[in-house]
Design a protein around this motif. Sequence first.
Motif, PDB file in Angstrom:
ATOM      1  N   GLU A 114      -4.189   8.373   4.352  1.00  0.00           N
ATOM      2  CA  GLU A 114      -4.748   7.033   4.586  1.00  0.00           C
ATOM      3  C   GLU A 114      -5.629   6.598   3.417  1.00  0.00           C
ATOM      4  O   GLU A 114      -5.580   5.438   2.991  1.00  0.00           O
ATOM      5  CB  GLU A 114      -5.548   7.014   5.906  1.00  0.00           C
ATOM      6  CG  GLU A 114      -5.865   5.634   6.409  1.00  0.00           C
ATOM      7  CD  GLU A 114      -4.624   4.761   6.607  1.00  0.00           C
ATOM      8  OE1 GLU A 114      -4.697   3.553   6.252  1.00  0.00           O
ATOM      9  OE2 GLU A 114      -3.598   5.255   7.101  1.00  0.00           O
ATOM     10  N   ASP A 121       0.821  -1.211   0.000  1.00  0.00           N
ATOM     11  CA  ASP A 121       0.000   0.000   0.000  1.00  0.00           C
ATOM     12  C   ASP A 121       0.857   1.264   0.000  1.00  0.00           C
ATOM     13  O   ASP A 121       0.418   2.327   0.404  1.00  0.00           O
ATOM     14  CB  ASP A 121      -0.965  -0.003   1.188  1.00  0.00           C
ATOM     15  CG  ASP A 121      -0.255   0.020   2.532  1.00  0.00           C
ATOM     16  OD1 ASP A 121       0.989  -0.133   2.565  1.00  0.00           O
ATOM     17  OD2 ASP A 121      -0.938   0.187   3.553  1.00  0.00           O
ATOM     18  N   LYS A 122       2.094   1.143  -0.486  1.00  0.00           N
ATOM     19  CA  LYS A 122       3.023   2.267  -0.523  1.00  0.00           C
ATOM     20  C   LYS A 122       3.473   2.533  -1.954  1.00  0.00           C
ATOM     21  O   LYS A 122       3.515   1.642  -2.782  1.00  0.00           O
ATOM     22  CB  LYS A 122       4.256   1.956   0.322  1.00  0.00           C
ATOM     23  CG  LYS A 122       3.952   1.705   1.774  1.00  0.00           C
ATOM     24  CD  LYS A 122       5.192   1.264   2.507  1.00  0.00           C
ATOM     25  CE  LYS A 122       4.818   0.892   3.939  1.00  0.00           C
ATOM     26  NZ  LYS A 122       5.911   0.235   4.618  1.00  0.00           N
ATOM     27  N   ARG A 159      -3.336   5.653   0.556  1.00  0.00           N
ATOM     28  CA  ARG A 159      -2.669   4.384   0.853  1.00  0.00           C
ATOM     29  C   ARG A 159      -3.624   3.210   0.602  1.00  0.00           C
ATOM     30  O   ARG A 159      -3.246   2.188   0.029  1.00  0.00           O
ATOM     31  CB  ARG A 159      -2.171   4.384   2.295  1.00  0.00           C
ATOM     32  CG  ARG A 159      -1.271   3.212   2.625  1.00  0.00           C
ATOM     33  CD  ARG A 159      -0.712   3.317   4.041  1.00  0.00           C
ATOM     34  NE  ARG A 159       0.159   4.452   4.225  1.00  0.00           N
ATOM     35  CZ  ARG A 159       1.450   4.482   3.891  1.00  0.00           C
ATOM     36  NH1 ARG A 159       2.003   3.432   3.330  1.00  0.00           N
ATOM     37  NH2 ARG A 159       2.177   5.537   4.101  1.00  0.00           N
ATOM     38  N   GLU A 188      10.064   6.360   0.288  1.00  0.00           N
ATOM     39  CA  GLU A 188       8.600   6.297   0.248  1.00  0.00           C
ATOM     40  C   GLU A 188       8.034   7.694   0.057  1.00  0.00           C
ATOM     41  O   GLU A 188       8.509   8.652   0.657  1.00  0.00           O
ATOM     42  CB  GLU A 188       8.090   5.698   1.559  1.00  0.00           C
ATOM     43  CG  GLU A 188       6.629   5.408   1.576  1.00  0.00           C
ATOM     44  CD  GLU A 188       6.174   4.735   2.872  1.00  0.00           C
ATOM     45  OE1 GLU A 188       5.011   4.956   3.248  1.00  0.00           O
ATOM     46  OE2 GLU A 188       6.963   4.026   3.497  1.00  0.00           O
TER      47      GLU A 188
END
Length: 162
Positions: free
Chosen positions: A89, A75-76, A92, A84
């Motif tokens: 949220e 999820d990055k 992500r 990164e």
Amino acid sequence: MNALKGFLVILALILIVAILVLVPVGIYHYVTGGEPEMKDFDDHSAVYETVAEAAMAYYESTETEERLTLLRQGDKLTLQSGEEIPLTEEQRKAVGEMSGRFGYLWVTEDYVILWGDETKKYGLLYADSPLSVIGDLREEWYSGMEYHRLNGDWYEIGNWGM
């Protein structure tokens, strides 16, 4: 002589009708590129748009003029260096939902391409002027690139038919 004139008039009418039909069909095919390969795009378009907008926002914050390559890792989103990029949220979560479909992104100020992988055989192009970007990619990258219109801002691109 009248038969020849009648034949020429009919031939001219057939040509006019053919032109009136073929020109719009040709324009439609140029704009759309044909039928899309991805049949469930509408089910995932909000996710893809969230990811594309996050990538473009990051690009703008870097003040670079070179294309960035981002990698999806779970999820990055990371730069090739492993750094990164910051995501909310919601962003992500959207990146995580792309798992298994797209793992490699190209990002510029004008467009984002979500590539299936580093082979770049299939991708989704997000841009305000997608046909212009497609023209540039064909000129700079590979002339045989195919495309299909998904909606006003999204096109499938790649070389799936070769």
